[in-house]
Design an enzyme around this catalytic site. Structure first.
Site, PDB file in Angstrom:
ATOM      1  N   VAL A 142      11.163  -0.786 -35.121  1.00 20.08           N
ATOM      2  CA  VAL A 142      12.258  -1.014 -36.076  1.00 20.08           C
ATOM      3  C   VAL A 142      12.692  -2.485 -36.155  1.00 20.08           C
ATOM      4  O   VAL A 142      13.607  -2.808 -36.906  1.00 20.08           O
ATOM      5  CB  VAL A 142      13.484  -0.103 -35.801  1.00 20.08           C
ATOM      6  CG1 VAL A 142      13.147   1.345 -36.056  1.00 20.08           C
ATOM      7  CG2 VAL A 142      14.042  -0.312 -34.403  1.00 20.08           C
TER       8      VAL A 142
ATOM      9  N   TYR B  91      20.481 -11.237 -24.037  1.00 19.55           N
ATOM     10  CA  TYR B  91      21.135  -9.936 -24.280  1.00 19.55           C
ATOM     11  C   TYR B  91      22.530 -10.160 -24.874  1.00 19.55           C
ATOM     12  O   TYR B  91      22.912  -9.510 -25.844  1.00 19.55           O
ATOM     13  CB  TYR B  91      21.208  -9.155 -22.970  1.00 19.55           C
ATOM     14  CG  TYR B  91      21.536  -7.680 -23.154  1.00 19.55           C
ATOM     15  CD1 TYR B  91      20.657  -6.822 -23.807  1.00 19.55           C
ATOM     16  CD2 TYR B  91      22.725  -7.143 -22.660  1.00 19.55           C
ATOM     17  CE1 TYR B  91      20.953  -5.472 -23.969  1.00 19.55           C
ATOM     18  CE2 TYR B  91      23.019  -5.789 -22.813  1.00 19.55           C
ATOM     19  CZ  TYR B  91      22.133  -4.965 -23.464  1.00 19.55           C
ATOM     20  OH  TYR B  91      22.435  -3.625 -23.628  1.00 19.55           O
TER      21      TYR B  91
HETATM   22  N1  LIG Z   1      21.807   1.597 -20.405  1.00 19.31           N
HETATM   23  C1  LIG Z   1      22.826   0.768 -20.428  1.00 19.31           C
HETATM   24  O1  LIG Z   1      23.432   0.458 -19.402  1.00 19.31           O
HETATM   25  C2  LIG Z   1      23.287   0.200 -21.732  1.00 19.31           C
HETATM   26  C3  LIG Z   1      24.558  -0.386 -21.782  1.00 19.31           C
HETATM   27  C4  LIG Z   1      25.000  -0.910 -22.984  1.00 19.31           C
HETATM   28  C5  LIG Z   1      24.208  -0.832 -24.115  1.00 19.31           C
HETATM   29  N2  LIG Z   1      22.963  -0.261 -24.042  1.00 19.31           N
HETATM   30  C6  LIG Z   1      22.176  -0.218 -25.271  1.00 19.31           C
HETATM   31  O2  LIG Z   1      21.794   1.108 -25.551  1.00 19.31           O
HETATM   32  C7  LIG Z   1      20.669   1.103 -26.431  1.00 19.31           C
HETATM   33  C8  LIG Z   1      19.665   2.124 -25.958  1.00 19.31           C
HETATM   34  O3  LIG Z   1      19.153   1.711 -24.705  1.00 19.31           O
HETATM   35  P1  LIG Z   1      19.011   2.699 -23.472  1.00 19.31           P
HETATM   36  O4  LIG Z   1      19.892   2.174 -22.412  1.00 19.31           O
HETATM   37  O5  LIG Z   1      19.119   4.091 -23.904  1.00 19.31           O
HETATM   38  O6  LIG Z   1      17.516   2.324 -23.004  1.00 19.31           O
HETATM   39  P2  LIG Z   1      16.131   3.125 -23.107  1.00 19.31           P
HETATM   40  O7  LIG Z   1      15.091   2.126 -22.774  1.00 19.31           O
HETATM   41  O8  LIG Z   1      16.216   4.353 -22.298  1.00 19.31           O
HETATM   42  O9  LIG Z   1      16.026   3.504 -24.660  1.00 19.31           O
HETATM   43  C9  LIG Z   1      15.754   2.531 -25.642  1.00 19.31           C
HETATM   44  C10 LIG Z   1      14.780   3.119 -26.660  1.00 19.31           C
HETATM   45  O10 LIG Z   1      14.580   2.130 -27.698  1.00 19.31           O
HETATM   46  C11 LIG Z   1      13.196   2.105 -28.005  1.00 19.31           C
HETATM   47  N3  LIG Z   1      12.832   0.816 -28.596  1.00 19.31           N
HETATM   48  C12 LIG Z   1      12.842  -0.400 -28.000  1.00 19.31           C
HETATM   49  N4  LIG Z   1      12.424  -1.337 -28.868  1.00 19.31           N
HETATM   50  C13 LIG Z   1      12.146  -0.698 -30.033  1.00 19.31           C
HETATM   51  C14 LIG Z   1      11.668  -1.127 -31.292  1.00 19.31           C
HETATM   52  N5  LIG Z   1      11.401  -2.422 -31.534  1.00 19.31           N
HETATM   53  N6  LIG Z   1      11.484  -0.211 -32.266  1.00 19.31           N
HETATM   54  C15 LIG Z   1      11.760   1.103 -32.029  1.00 19.31           C
HETATM   55  N7  LIG Z   1      12.200   1.569 -30.851  1.00 19.31           N
HETATM   56  C16 LIG Z   1      12.405   0.673 -29.859  1.00 19.31           C
HETATM   57  C17 LIG Z   1      12.496   2.347 -26.685  1.00 19.31           C
HETATM   58  O11 LIG Z   1      11.159   2.791 -26.857  1.00 19.31           O
HETATM   59  C18 LIG Z   1      13.400   3.398 -26.045  1.00 19.31           C
HETATM   60  O12 LIG Z   1      12.980   4.702 -26.374  1.00 19.31           O
HETATM   61  C19 LIG Z   1      20.146  -0.323 -26.419  1.00 19.31           C
HETATM   62  O13 LIG Z   1      20.549  -0.974 -27.618  1.00 19.31           O
HETATM   63  C20 LIG Z   1      20.847  -0.944 -25.219  1.00 19.31           C
HETATM   64  O14 LIG Z   1      21.002  -2.337 -25.344  1.00 19.31           O
HETATM   65  C21 LIG Z   1      22.497   0.263 -22.878  1.00 19.31           C
END
Ligand SMILES: NC(=O)c1ccc[n+]([C@@H]2O[C@H](COP(=O)([O-])OP(=O)(O)OC[C@H]3O[C@@H](n4cnc5c(N)ncnc54)[C@H](O)[C@@H]3O)[C@@H](O)[C@H]2O)c1
Length: 281
Positions: free
Chosen positions: A65, A157
């Site tokens: 994406v 980030y």
């Molecule tokens: N886990 C945390 O502590 C935390 C805290 C704050 C924000 N976030 C945010 O939450 C969101 C989801 O992350 P998560 O923690 O669930 O991690 P995760 O790695 O478990 O899930 C992220 C998903 O995004 C997909 N992805 C990555 N790049 C992509 C791309 N270019 N195109 C399509 N899909 C893509 C990955 O394949 C994965 O399935 C992110 O934006 C992350 O920055 C996470």
């Protein structure tokens, strides 16, 4: 305000893991049709199959994406299948650690493309669709507490997540100015939550591959990866955030802070800005 979910369609990026998978699961429990997009086709297929088995209508689209043509095609495919998009969840994202003078600039580009441009592309395509539908719709942009507060070691980030907050705030203002009042907007700013985020390297697109770059052998990089793994593994459970996020969508809450305990830091940041004080560790 989007309060009735049954029979509506959710378009969710990053749905193969973590928050995206949890939101897709909750949306399926609420009777929504699901258009799920992720760069990791194998895991996406598993998620889609398990949700289909519970009776949900699921469209799984493998794609990166951070590329506009991929998003354009995904939105078209979802519209062909379901004819509407009522909930857009911009969740796909990655993390990479390292200070700005050592981190290869292409990693900053990767994170901006994955965490910010992906949200730009989907909103560019989906807002006109939601406006035309004229029925209650909602956009949830996943940012982070790292989009409101800074700590050392994560300029890439922070840059992406501050951008996601700014993009969300300014889009909310523009929706209001344009009188598009059927489209609600939220920005989700969690602290650390147990997901697979510390495996972001597995989702690095071909155009950002650079395995021989000495940075990836450096202590800055290796220590950053270790530290991030520890932060994520000791974060909140994912189950703790799902209901508050859907409650916030129903209530049209803009800033979704699922973690308590940041009030002091957020107030201190506002005061530092007013005082002109440099951030300090
Ligand atoms: N886990 C945390 O502590 C935390 C805290 C704050 C924000 N976030 C945010 O939450 C969101 C989801 O992350 P998560 O923690 O669930 O991690 P995760 O790695 O478990 O899930 C992220 C998903 O995004 C997909 N992805 C990555 N790049 C992509 C791309 N270019 N195109 C399509 N899909 C893509 C990955 O394949 C994965 O399935 C992110 O934006 C992350 O920055 C996470």
């Amino acid at each position: 305000m989007l309060k009735k979910f049954k029979g509506k369609t959710a378009f969710i990026t990053g749905a193969a893991s973590g928050f995206g998978k949890a939101f897709a699961t909750e949306a399926s429990h609420r009777g929504m049709n699901l258009a799920l997009v992720d760069i990791d086709g194998k895991r996406l297929k598993e998620v889609a199959e398990s949700l289909s088995n519970t009776g949900a209508e699921v469209l799984a689209i493998t794609g990166d994406v951070s590329l506009q043509n991929v998003v354009d095609d995904a939105v078209k495919t979802a519209m062909t299948k379901f004819g509407q998009i009522d909930l857009l969840i911009n969740d796909a994202g990655i993390v990479i650690e390292g200070n700005v003078w050592e981190l290869p600039p292409h990693d900053m580009q990767w994170i901006l493309d994955a965490n910010v441009m992906s949200q730009v592309y989907t909103m560019h395509d989906v807002i006109p669709i939601m406006q035309k539908q004229g029925t209650p719709a909602h956009i949830l942009n996943v940012a982070s507490m790292a989009g409101l507060l800074t700590i050392p070691g994560m300029p890439a980030y922070h840059t992406s997540k501050f951008a996601a907050v700014g993009l969300s705030e300014s889009t909310a203002l523009d929706l209001e100015t344009a009188g598009i009042d059927n489209v609600g907007m939220s920005v989700f700013t969690p602290g650390f939550v147990q997901t697979d985020l510390y495996h972001s390297q597995n989702h690095r697109p071909e155009r950002f591959q650079d395995p021989d770059n000495p940075y990836y052998q450096s202590n800055t990089y290796k220590d950053g990866e270790k530290w991030m793994k520890k932060c994520i593994e000791t974060g909140h459970t994912i189950a703790s955030v799902v209901k508050p996020v859907f409650d916030a969508i129903e209530n049209d809450t803009f800033y979704i802070l699922t973690d308590s305990g940041y009030e002091g830091e957020l107030n201190a940041r506002a005061q530092r800005i007013l005082d002109g004080t440099r951030p300090s560790v």
